[in-house]
Enzyme design. Structure first.
Site, PDB file in Angstrom:
ATOM      1  N   GLY A  16      21.190   0.278  22.778  1.00  0.00           N
ATOM      2  CA  GLY A  16      20.651   1.535  23.273  1.00  0.00           C
ATOM      3  C   GLY A  16      19.141   1.644  23.191  1.00  0.00           C
ATOM      4  O   GLY A  16      18.401   0.693  23.460  1.00  0.00           O
ATOM      5  N   TYR A 155      23.672  18.267  14.043  1.00  0.00           N
ATOM      6  CA  TYR A 155      22.793  17.282  14.681  1.00  0.00           C
ATOM      7  C   TYR A 155      21.429  17.903  15.006  1.00  0.00           C
ATOM      8  O   TYR A 155      20.387  17.313  14.725  1.00  0.00           O
ATOM      9  CB  TYR A 155      23.439  16.735  15.943  1.00  0.00           C
ATOM     10  CG  TYR A 155      22.559  15.775  16.699  1.00  0.00           C
ATOM     11  CD1 TYR A 155      22.384  14.468  16.257  1.00  0.00           C
ATOM     12  CD2 TYR A 155      21.883  16.175  17.849  1.00  0.00           C
ATOM     13  CE1 TYR A 155      21.561  13.584  16.935  1.00  0.00           C
ATOM     14  CE2 TYR A 155      21.060  15.292  18.542  1.00  0.00           C
ATOM     15  CZ  TYR A 155      20.902  14.003  18.079  1.00  0.00           C
ATOM     16  OH  TYR A 155      20.076  13.136  18.763  1.00  0.00           O
ATOM     17  N   LYS A 159      17.683  16.807  13.461  1.00  0.00           N
ATOM     18  CA  LYS A 159      16.535  16.372  14.254  1.00  0.00           C
ATOM     19  C   LYS A 159      15.337  17.311  14.076  1.00  0.00           C
ATOM     20  O   LYS A 159      14.182  16.890  14.171  1.00  0.00           O
ATOM     21  CB  LYS A 159      16.944  16.258  15.724  1.00  0.00           C
ATOM     22  CG  LYS A 159      17.893  15.096  15.992  1.00  0.00           C
ATOM     23  CD  LYS A 159      17.292  13.768  15.536  1.00  0.00           C
ATOM     24  CE  LYS A 159      18.135  12.581  15.901  1.00  0.00           C
ATOM     25  NZ  LYS A 159      17.523  11.291  15.502  1.00  0.00           N
TER      26      LYS A 159
END
Length: 251
Positions: A16, A155, A159
């Site tokens: 990725g 999540y 972040k």
């Protein structure tokens, strides 16, 4: 070839965005250490087959001993560490769900990898950076930190923590000649996302509709920002977060 004689560690570098970053840094002349939970050896061999200098470390970023092994393996292979790209994170395996359905276990797993993992990797390379009087740390955050996307509270929070950590580390480490910046990608059709059709289907169309540039984002779209922060043209930039998302959020 701005990174000739530099050595870069990329966590989560086997696939990725991580592997695209490895390719881009290697193309600029850097020696690469791919640090990942699985697939690191094969990814490093791909780079060597193309004539690049590459090594690997099989690690779990959330394990402190593993982060130290990563730094030691890099020094053993190449003798120095110049760049750390903190890319490893939990995302592509996510199942979207309302916040009240999240468990403490969900939260702890997410924070262990996405936040504490970056902290441990920064800590592991710091003695070398201090000794050299230089270093670059590039933390991969996410555009969701600024938009508050629903269905992934843990999540998004992880972040957001990376953006704040980037600012504090930049302040603390400036006296040692260490620059710390962050890149915040938008929703990216990476290898891991392709393996989660539900996530790709749910998020991709919405993301494209909300961008100024109406197309899917791919790993190659991220690497220019990373190589910029790693290179000589960013020598007086620290504590910043650059959003790379095709114009979905203007930061």
């Amino acid at each position: 070839m701005d990174l000739v004689d530099k050595v870069a560690i990329v966590t989560g570098g086997a696939m990725g965005i991580g592997f695209a970053t490895c390719e881009a840094l290697a193309a600029q002349g850097a020696a690469i250490v791919i640090a990942d939970l699985k697939g690191a050896a094969a990814a490093a061999e791909k780079l060597r087959a193309r004539g690049y200098k590459a090594a690997h470390a099989d690690i779990d970023v959330s394990v402190e001993d593993d982060s130290h092994r990563m730094a030691e393996a890099t020094l053993k292979a190449f003798g120095r560490i110049d760049i750390l790209v903190n890319n490893a994170a939990i995302y592509s395996a996510l199942s979207l769900k309302p916040f009240e359905q999240l468990t403490v276990t969900d939260w702890r797993k997410m924070l262990d990898v996405n936040v504490i993992g970056q902290f441990l990797c920064c800590k592991a390379v710091l003695p070398t950076f201090k000794k050299q009087g230089s270093g670059r740390i590039i933390n991969i955050s996410s555009g969701v930190a600024f938009k508050g996307n629903p269905g992934m509270l843990h999540y998004v929070a992880s972040k957001g923590a990376i953006v704040s950590m980037t600012r504090t580390l930049a302040t603390e480490l400036g006296e040692h000649g260490v620059l710390v910046n962050s890149v915040a990608p938008g929703f990216t059709l990476s290898d891991g996302v392709h393996q989660n059709p539900e996530l790709a289907k749910t998020v991709s169309g919405f993301s494209v509709r909300n961008r100024a540039l109406k197309r899917d984002m791919v790993p190659a779209d991220v690497v220019g920002a990373v190589t910029f922060f790693a290179g000589p043209h960013a020598a007086f930039i620290t504590g910043q977060t650059l959003v790379v998302d095709g114009g979905a959020y203007y930061h």
